[in-house]
Each structure stands twice: as structure tokens, then as C-alpha cells.
Design an enzyme around this catalytic site. Structure first.
Site, mmCIF file in Angstrom:
data_model
loop_
_atom_site.group_PDB
_atom_site.id
_atom_site.type_symbol
_atom_site.label_atom_id
_atom_site.label_comp_id
_atom_site.label_asym_id
_atom_site.label_seq_id
_atom_site.Cartn_x
_atom_site.Cartn_y
_atom_site.Cartn_z
ATOM 1 N N LYS A 1 -11.167 -4.488 9.691
ATOM 2 C CA LYS A 1 -11.026 -5.392 10.837
ATOM 3 C C LYS A 1 -10.998 -4.634 12.162
ATOM 4 C CE LYS A 1 -8.775 -8.994 8.139
ATOM 5 N NZ LYS A 1 -9.151 -8.370 6.858
ATOM 6 N N ILE B 1 0.834 -1.203 0.000
ATOM 7 C CA ILE B 1 0.000 0.000 0.000
ATOM 8 C C ILE B 1 0.869 1.254 0.000
ATOM 9 C CG2 ILE B 1 -1.776 1.303 1.230
ATOM 10 C CD1 ILE B 1 -2.807 -1.241 0.035
ATOM 11 N N ASN C 1 -10.173 -5.859 2.366
ATOM 12 C CA ASN C 1 -8.998 -6.586 1.866
ATOM 13 C C ASN C 1 -8.512 -5.978 0.557
ATOM 14 O OD1 ASN C 1 -10.282 -8.218 3.840
ATOM 15 N ND2 ASN C 1 -9.131 -9.971 3.092
ATOM 16 N N VAL C 2 -7.201 -5.957 0.404
ATOM 17 C CA VAL C 2 -6.587 -5.380 -0.784
ATOM 18 C C VAL C 2 -6.029 -6.496 -1.654
ATOM 19 C CG1 VAL C 2 -4.841 -3.796 -1.655
ATOM 20 C CG2 VAL C 2 -6.041 -3.273 0.477
ATOM 21 N N LEU C 3 -6.545 -6.599 -2.868
ATOM 22 C CA LEU C 3 -6.134 -7.659 -3.780
ATOM 23 C C LEU C 3 -4.656 -7.522 -4.145
ATOM 24 C CD1 LEU C 3 -9.177 -7.669 -6.205
ATOM 25 C CD2 LEU C 3 -8.555 -9.487 -4.636
ATOM 26 N N SER D 1 -6.175 2.481 7.912
ATOM 27 C CA SER D 1 -6.767 1.522 8.841
ATOM 28 C C SER D 1 -7.399 0.374 8.055
ATOM 29 C CB SER D 1 -7.790 2.214 9.744
ATOM 30 O OG SER D 1 -8.230 1.342 10.770
#
Length: 609
Positions: free
Chosen positions: A405, A287, A442-444, A402
Site C-alpha cells: 500500500k 507479524i 495482504n497477510v492471511l 512495509s
């Protein structure tokens, strides 16, 4: 065949056709097979010369007749017609008469034979020279302009890997018709049947304007077959010439998210980034590094890449420096740990950044369950250190990354991220710095995410391990997540938690099935194994707590949550005592604090749209 060989062959063929046309026409008109008169000889020589002259004028000998169209036929018509006019002119001068019947019959035979020779040329090349037993039988989804363009290119190309066999299109008006000699079988619901009946090896989705939701629907039909599914390149790549229409791309799992990506407010972002000093913590992570790539598009004066891992920081530094158009940006690297408060203060004092993107964090749920003290030190104390340094040296905007979750957390990772949110929300109350958090699912493709794991298992031959058949998650791509972070900085007023409208949640088992299919394997070959839920996991995730829900729409696809209760005294107490606790006690206290006095949320996904 070389150009000289091609030219010689065409000139020879045309010469034979010209002489045959005029002599045969003469015999038909005069019904006399033995008369060779002066007008016939003069007319023949004139027609032969004029035909070649006009053929060169209209470049008939330079045409690729295997790709001929109506335009080339028009040039043939013009060349033959002007040749006849030239013959008529010479007849008038030499014999003082024009043999109209002879010229008319000659024109017809001439046109028929020249046009026929070119058609035969195209037929021979397309039928025999382009024929390959190794070409894959292909179904094209979309019989519009893009689909027909693809089919035409595949038919013409010698090197094409595919041969178009059938079209699929939802336009019922063209069902049963032939386009370029290729039948339109039916609508999308007929894909499975067409693949089976026609022995299709490959499916090409040729609809450039297709939205992700529609693409997903088509892909689900394609996934019922054993054929490989591909799409056209992006329009900008076609226009720029990077790729041609017969360079097909495999469908990516990112293409199946079912929503369009967020669009940025370029003007507002430029105001707070262009010409400014920007610092990114965790700049070597998936990220953080993408945030750096996105930030460089807005030409900051300096970009400070801060991270704990030297290899990842070096990698992103070299990538950015080697990129075109970034020569005016000064890239600075700092190898540092956010848990070192003195180092954070020193860096903030040295560079005095205008904007801080805080991406440094531990995020792997099962690992943090086994190492709660490390999650606490990095995610809570580390965030407090960076935030305090930013506040002391009056950073304009601080954006913390953030996670969903952090909502009603059941894991150590989620609990520590929720506590980090509380810290920056509390600090915003007394600081000149605008502190905000950005929360997404969620980040692919990010490190530690489910997609790389699934891909590794598929490469090894399976099975793909899924924890629970009913587990669902929100998903977004790395660029989307990074754009949200940057846009949040422009929207920041202080204390907000920004949330992306992430569309519909996705079943993990469906994601696994799609990945297996996209990799060119069958579900039977790879298989799916259910392993049971891991510690700290939930079947579903929420994006906002019950007491945070505002529903306020502050930007397309971005929402804002209300400030919930903060427990700073308890957090400070835990910071001073965590080292004395064992892992289980620390885990229990983290979860209790992160969930304190929170209104229970029903077992239904929170709607933020």
C-alpha cells in the site's frame, strides 16, 4: 472378543477342519465309509498335533484375519505343508509306508477349508461388524499409493467415519477399473457428476505431492458440489506418527494461494542471527510474533520483545519460553512506545542489539483514514525514532516491515509507510547500520485482515461483506511474510526495498466464496453483500513504483527495487508542523508528499517476475 476367546474358537474350528479333511480324504481315496484303520488314527492324531504346533510357530492364532493379506495366506500354506510332511514321517515310522494319495487329497481339503475359514472370518467382520449406517459416503481424489492406502484403512477400520465409494484420478488407463473393489469413475472434471450420481457426502484429496496451484484447481471442482472437501495430513505428521491416514484435515485458505512458500538460505541467516542480540518491535503483533518464532530457530543469544501492549507481549513471551529447544535463548521483554525517542535510545544503549526487526505500526486502512495524526506519529515518527536509535548505537542490520500500500498510496496508512521507507533509505546513506525495507501484500490471518472478518461473518450466518466485485489483492501467509523479513536481513547491503514474488493476485470475492465453502456452508445460505469501496482503498495494489522497478532477482522469489526519490526535508518539515493541521489537511499533505514527482503507473498490475 478377548484373546483367549479368539484362541479357543480358532483352535476348535481348526481341529474340526483337520479331522474332517483327513477322514473325508480317507473315505474318498478308499471308497469305504466303515474302515477305521490304525494308520488313519495315527495320521489323524499326528496331523492334528502338527497343525496346531505349526500354527503356533507361524502365529496363525495371533493374526488379525480381518486385515489378512497374501502374507498370511503364505503362512497358512507353510503350516499345512509342514504338517503333512510330519504325518508322512510318522506313517513311515509306524506302518513303514506313506499314503501319498491320502496326504495329497487331505492337503488340498485342509488348505481349502483353513483358507476359506479365514476368508469367511474377514468377510463377516468387514461386512457386518464394521457396517455402520452413519458412515459418510466418500469420494477419494487420487488412486495412487496414498489414495489406495486411505481406502484400505477406511475399509478395515471399525471406527472410521467414512466409507470409500469411488475414486477420481486423471490417469485414463485406470478409468473404469476397480481398485480394492472401488471403481475409478474418471478424471477431476468428473467430480461434480460423480458426487451427484453417487450421493457423496465427503471428498478426500489424497495426493501428498500436490502443489498449491494444482490443489486450487481440484478444489474449484470440488467447490461446485455440496460435499465437504478434506485433505490428507502432512507427510511429516504421518511419518512421525502424530496423525494417521484416516485423520483428514479441512482444506485451509492458505493452501489455495497457488504458489510454493519461500525457502530460506539457512547458512546466510545463521551467520547474522545465531549467537547475536535481536530486537523485535511490535513483537506482540501477528507479524512481529511470527518473526520472533522464526528467529528462535536460529538460536540468538538474546531476543528482546518490544511492544506497547502488555498482554500480547506477555503472551508471546510465555509461548516462546514454553517451546522446546529454546532454553539457551534469553528472552527479554520491554513495554515501550516507539513514539518515545528517549526510551528507544535507552533500550538500544542498554542491549546494543545486532539486528532490529521493526514491525511496530498502525496498519488498518479505514481507521487510519479517520486518525491520520496517529498513523503519522506511529508509522513515521516512530520509525524515525527507532532508526535513529539503531544508527546511534551501531546496530548491524535494521529491517523495516512495509506494505504494498506504500506504492502510489491512496490511503493515509500507505502514505505513512512510504514516508517510513524514505526515512530508512535516507538514513542508510550516512549510517554504519544497514537499513532495508521489506514490502509485501495482504497477510492471511493477521489482525485486522480480511480473513478473520469473513470468518466472523460466516459464523454469524452471513452475509459476507465485500467492498467491490472487482477488487483484487496479493496474499501471503504469516510464516511466509516473516521468513521474507528474516531472509531480507541476510541479503541486506543497505538501502534496498525487498519484494516477494507473490504470485497471481486474488479476487476478494473469490476468496470469500472459498471461505464460505471451506466452512461447510453454501453460497446460497451465507450470501455475499457488496458494500462499496472504503476511503483510501484501491481496486488493485502494486508492489513496486515505476521508478523503482529493477527486476533484479536476488534470491528465489525475492526481488529488489531501485532507490526512488527521497523527500527528507519535506518529511522533517511535516514532523514539526503536523500537530497544527486538521485531519483533512494532514491527510492531503501526507498523500501529496508520498506521491510527489512519481511517474504514473498504468492500470495494469506491475509484474515483478
Amino acid at each position: 472378543m478377548s484373546y483367549r476367546q479368539r484362541l479357543s474358537l480358532l483352535v476348535t474350528i481348526d481341529s474340526v477342519i483337520v479331522l474332517t479333511s483327513i477322514f473325508f480324504s480317507h473315505f474318498l481315496v478308499n471308497a469305504n465309509l466303515h474302515v477305521l484303520s490304525l494308520p488313519l488314527v495315527v495320521s489323524s492324531i499326528t496331523l492334528l498335533l502338527s497343525h496346531h504346533i505349526f500354527s503356533f510357530i507361524y502365529k496363525l492364532y495371533k493374526k488379525a484375519w480381518e486385515h489378512a493379506s497374501i502374507t498370511e495366506l503364505l503362512f497358512i500354506f507353510k503350516a499345512i505343508t509342514f504338517s503333512m510332511i510330519a504325518v508322512a514321517f510318522v506313517q513311515q515310522i509306524v506302518v513303514h509306508d506313506i499314503y501319498f494319495r491320502l496326504l495329497a487329497v487331505t492337503w488340498m481339503l485342509h488348505s481349502l477349508l483353513i483358507g476359506g475359514s479365514r476368508f469367511c472370518w474377514r468377510l463377516i467382520v468387514s461386512t457386518y461388524m464394521n457396517k455402520s449406517v452413519n458412515k459418510k459416503r466418500s469420494l477419494i481424489v487420487g488412486a495412487g499409493s496414498a489414495g489406495t492406502m486411505v481406502a484400505r484403512q477406511l475399509i478395515k477400520s471399525n471406527d472410521a467415519e467414512f466409507v470409500p465409494v469411488v475414486f477420481i484420478d486423471d490417469n485414463v488407463n485406470i478409468h473404469g477399473l476397480d481398485i480394492l473393489g472401488i471403481p475409478v469413475y474418471g478424471g477431476v472434471d468428473q467430480i461434480e457428476k460423480a458426487v451427484e450420481e453417487l450421493n457423496i457426502d465427503n471428498i478426500i484429496i489424497a495426493i501428498p505431492s500436490l502443489g498449491k496451484k494444482e490443489l486450487n484447481l481440484i478444489f474449484q471442482e470440488c467447490s461446485k458440489t455440496k460435499a465437504r472437501t478434506q485433505t490428507l495430513p502432512m507427510l511429516e505428521d504421518l511419518v512421525s506418527g502424530k496423525l494417521s491416514v484416516n485423520h483428514f484435515m479441512d482444506v485451509q485458505v492458505e493452501d489455495l494461494l497457488g504458489r510454493q512458500p519461500i525457502e530460506l538460505d539457512i547458512e546466510s541467516i545463521s551467520e547474522y542471527i545465531t549467537g547475536k542480540v535481536v530486537l523485535v518491535t511490535g513483537a506482540g503483533g501477528s507479524i512481529g510474533s511470527e518473526v520472533c518464532r522464526q528467529v528462535t530457530k536460529f538460536s540468538p543469544q538474546k531476543l528482546i520483545l518490544l511492544g506497547h501492549g502488555e498482554n500480547s507481549i506477555y503472551s508471546i513471551e510465555m509461548e516462546l519460553k514454553d517451546s522446546d529447544g529454546h532454553t539457551e535463548i534469553e528472552f527479554i521483554t520491554e513495554i515501550a512506545d516507539v513514539q518515545d525517542v528517549k526510551k528507544m535510545m535507552s533500550i538500544m544503549n542498554k542491549y546494543k542489539p545486532n539486528v532490529v526487526y521493526h514491525a511496530a505500526a498502525h496498519k488498518h486502512v479505514p481507521l487510519m483514514e479517520r486518525n491520520p495524526e496517529e498513523a503519522f506519529k506511529n508509522n513515521v515518527i516512530g520509525t524515525m525514532n527507532v532508526a535513529m536509535a539503531a544508527s546511534q548505537y551501531e546496530v548491524d542490520t535494521f529491517v523495516m516491515i512495509s506494505t504494498d500500500k506504500a506504492v502510489n498510496p491512496t490511503s493515509v496508512m500507505g502514505a505513512t509507510k512510504r514516508m517510513a521507507e524514505m526515512i530508512i533509505q535516507d538514513m542508510d546513506k550516512s549510517s554504519k547500520t544497514k537499513f532495508v525495507a521489506v514490502r509485501f501484500g495482504n497477510v492471511l490471518g493477521s489482525r485486522g485482515s480480511v480473513i478473520p472478518r469473513f470468518k466472523q461473518q460466516i459464523v454469524k450466518g452471513g452475509p459476507v461483506s465485500v467492498t467491490h466485485p472487482d477488487m483484487i489483492r496479493y496474499f501471503m501467509t504469516i510464516p511466509e511474510a516473516s521468513r521474507l523479513v528474516i531472509q531480507a536481513g541476510a541479503l541486506a547491503r543497505g538501502g534496498e526495498i525487498f519484494v516477494l514474488d507473490m504470485g497471481e493476485p486474488v479476487k476478494i470475492v473469490d476468496l470469500a466464496k472459498n471461505l464460505i465453502k471451506l466452512s461447510g456452508n453454501s453460497l446460497e445460505d451465507i450470501g455475499i453483500e457488496f458494500t462499496g469501496m472504503r476511503p483510501g482503498e484501491k481496486l488493485y495494489e502494486e508492489l513496486l513504483k515505476a521508478d523503482e522497478i529493477d527486476g533484479k532477482h536476488v534470491f528465489p522469489k525475492i526481488y529488489i527495487g531501485k532507490t526512488a526519490n527521497l523527500y527528507m526535508e519535506e518529511i522533517k518539515e511535516m514532523i514539526s508542523t503536523y500537530a497544527t493541521l486538521d485531519k483533512e489537511s494532514l491527510r492531503t499533505q501526507l498523500l501529496d508528499l508520498a506521491n510527489s514527482k512519481v511517474i504514473p503507473i498504468p492500470k495494469k498490475l506491475v509484474s515483478i517476475g
